[in-house]
Design an enzyme around this catalytic site. Structure first.
Site, PDB file in Angstrom:
ATOM      1  CB  THR A 121     -29.894  16.911  -7.358  1.00  0.00           C
ATOM      2  OG1 THR A 121     -28.797  17.794  -7.060  1.00  0.00           O
ATOM      3  CG2 THR A 121     -30.037  15.877  -6.249  1.00  0.00           C
ATOM      4  CD1 TRP A 122     -27.431  20.186 -13.793  1.00  0.00           C
ATOM      5  CD2 TRP A 122     -26.832  18.574 -15.217  1.00  0.00           C
ATOM      6  NE1 TRP A 122     -27.107  20.787 -14.978  1.00  0.00           N
ATOM      7  CE2 TRP A 122     -26.735  19.813 -15.875  1.00  0.00           C
ATOM      8  CE3 TRP A 122     -26.499  17.405 -15.905  1.00  0.00           C
ATOM      9  CZ2 TRP A 122     -26.321  19.934 -17.204  1.00  0.00           C
ATOM     10  CZ3 TRP A 122     -26.089  17.515 -17.225  1.00  0.00           C
ATOM     11  CH2 TRP A 122     -25.998  18.768 -17.869  1.00  0.00           C
ATOM     12  CE1 TYR A 164     -25.188  20.967 -11.041  1.00  0.00           C
ATOM     13  CE2 TYR A 164     -26.009  19.478  -9.371  1.00  0.00           C
ATOM     14  CZ  TYR A 164     -25.058  19.810 -10.306  1.00  0.00           C
ATOM     15  OH  TYR A 164     -23.982  18.978 -10.501  1.00  0.00           O
ATOM     16  CG  ASN A 220     -16.015  19.715 -14.044  1.00  0.00           C
ATOM     17  OD1 ASN A 220     -16.282  18.690 -14.681  1.00  0.00           O
ATOM     18  ND2 ASN A 220     -16.952  20.465 -13.478  1.00  0.00           N
ATOM     19  CE1 TYR A 279     -20.323  16.158 -15.586  1.00  0.00           C
ATOM     20  CE2 TYR A 279     -18.636  16.340 -13.886  1.00  0.00           C
ATOM     21  CZ  TYR A 279     -19.131  16.703 -15.132  1.00  0.00           C
ATOM     22  OH  TYR A 279     -18.444  17.602 -15.912  1.00  0.00           O
ATOM     23  CG  HIS A 316     -36.048   6.669 -14.004  1.00  0.00           C
ATOM     24  ND1 HIS A 316     -36.412   7.899 -14.521  1.00  0.00           N
ATOM     25  CD2 HIS A 316     -36.418   5.758 -14.928  1.00  0.00           C
ATOM     26  CE1 HIS A 316     -36.965   7.729 -15.709  1.00  0.00           C
ATOM     27  NE2 HIS A 316     -36.977   6.441 -15.978  1.00  0.00           N
TER      28      HIS A 316
END
Length: 285
Positions: free
Chosen positions: A20-21, A54, A143, A193, A249
């Site tokens: 949902t970024w 976000y 990350n 991601y 999409h």
């Protein structure tokens, strides 16, 4: 290719979720984005990933509106805490705000968005306390490179880490040098991601113009985006979380569950975009 990925907790999740970024940032697209998330849930894409970062919470609010009509127990909700909020007492307030924006009582998975200045042991202790309070079911990180994971897993409670969410796609395969094997040995799945490249226009141009990529996509009668997603989803121990801002999409993403690339396809893609021959810095967006 549809696969069930097992988390260290023993829970199985589908290897395709919804990212949902940047969703929720444009009010004119709000209804379209809500309908896209609902379309994904209706197609079985019940893992939804968001973060307090976000849109400064706008994405979480959008997700909350989208999931409101659904049975909470059928969803797998993931959110992420800012590094500066990942300590005592800030994490407890950050988590409460996330839950309020989502309109739920608990998260299935709460991730440290990236490593900051708060000691990892303090962050783990806060995660574990949130579990005891029933605010989250499990936690993980995002990350984190090899040394970060090694340090994390050596700490008290570190073995409870459920995933490491990192950037990974066909043209960014640096994690395959050492990180993917290490995590697989530890039984920790990767959450990928930007699996269809995202905000890297130069890399996107390079991939989209590649003759091998075009030939394989044409042979399967699929788009290049679907091919990129299929490549990631066919890897072991990886959950892909592409963003989709429209029902069309979402459907294209969901269709990838039925796509199987041949061994020859994978070898050709591997030759066109090989794993680096030595370690490179972890890619982050």
């Amino acid at each position: 290719m549809k696969q069930k990925i097992q988390l260290p907790s023993g829970q199985n999740v589908l290897n395709l979720g919804q990212g949902t970024w940047r969703l929720g940032e444009d009010p004119s697209k709000r209804q379209q984005e809500i309908e896209a998330l609902c379309a994904g849930i209706d197609r079985g894409l019940t893992l939804i990933d968001t973060a307090e970062m976000y849109g400064d919470g706008d994405s979480e609010e959008l997700v909350g509106e989208a999931i409101a009509p659904y049975n909470r127990e059928e969803l797998f909700l993931v959110s992420k805490v800012y590094p500066q909020n990942a300590g005592n007492p800030d994490m407890f307030e950050a988590c409460e705000q996330t839950l309020n924006r989502l309109g739920v009582d608990s998260l299935d998975l709460y991730l440290l968005h990236w490593r900051g200045r708060v000691p990892l042991q303090e962050t783990i202790d806060c995660f574990e306390e949130l579990k005891r309070q029933g605010k989250i079911k499990h936690w993980g990180v995002s990350n984190f490179d090899l040394e970060d994971m090694q340090e994390l897993l050596a700490l008290k409670g570190g073995e409870n880490c459920q995933t490491n969410q990192v950037l990974y796609h066909l043209a960014s395969r640096g994690i395959e040098v050492v990180l993917t094997n290490y995590l697989k040995e530890k039984g920790i799945p990767i959450m990928a991601y930007c699996p269809v490249i995202g905000q890297e226009p130069d890399l996107k141009d390079l991939v989209y113009s590649n003759q091998t990529v075009k030939e394989i996509a044409e042979a399967h009668n699929i788009s290049i985006i679907q091919l990129l997603l299929a490549f990631v989803m066919q890897q072991d121990n990886i959950i892909a979380i592409p963003k989709a801002s429209s029902e069309k999409h979402v459907q294209l993403n969901a269709d990838v569950l039925d796509i199987v690339l041949s061994e020859e396809d994978m070898l050709r893609l591997d030759a066109a975009f090989p794993v680096p021959d030595q370690r490179v810095p972890l890619s982050v967006q």
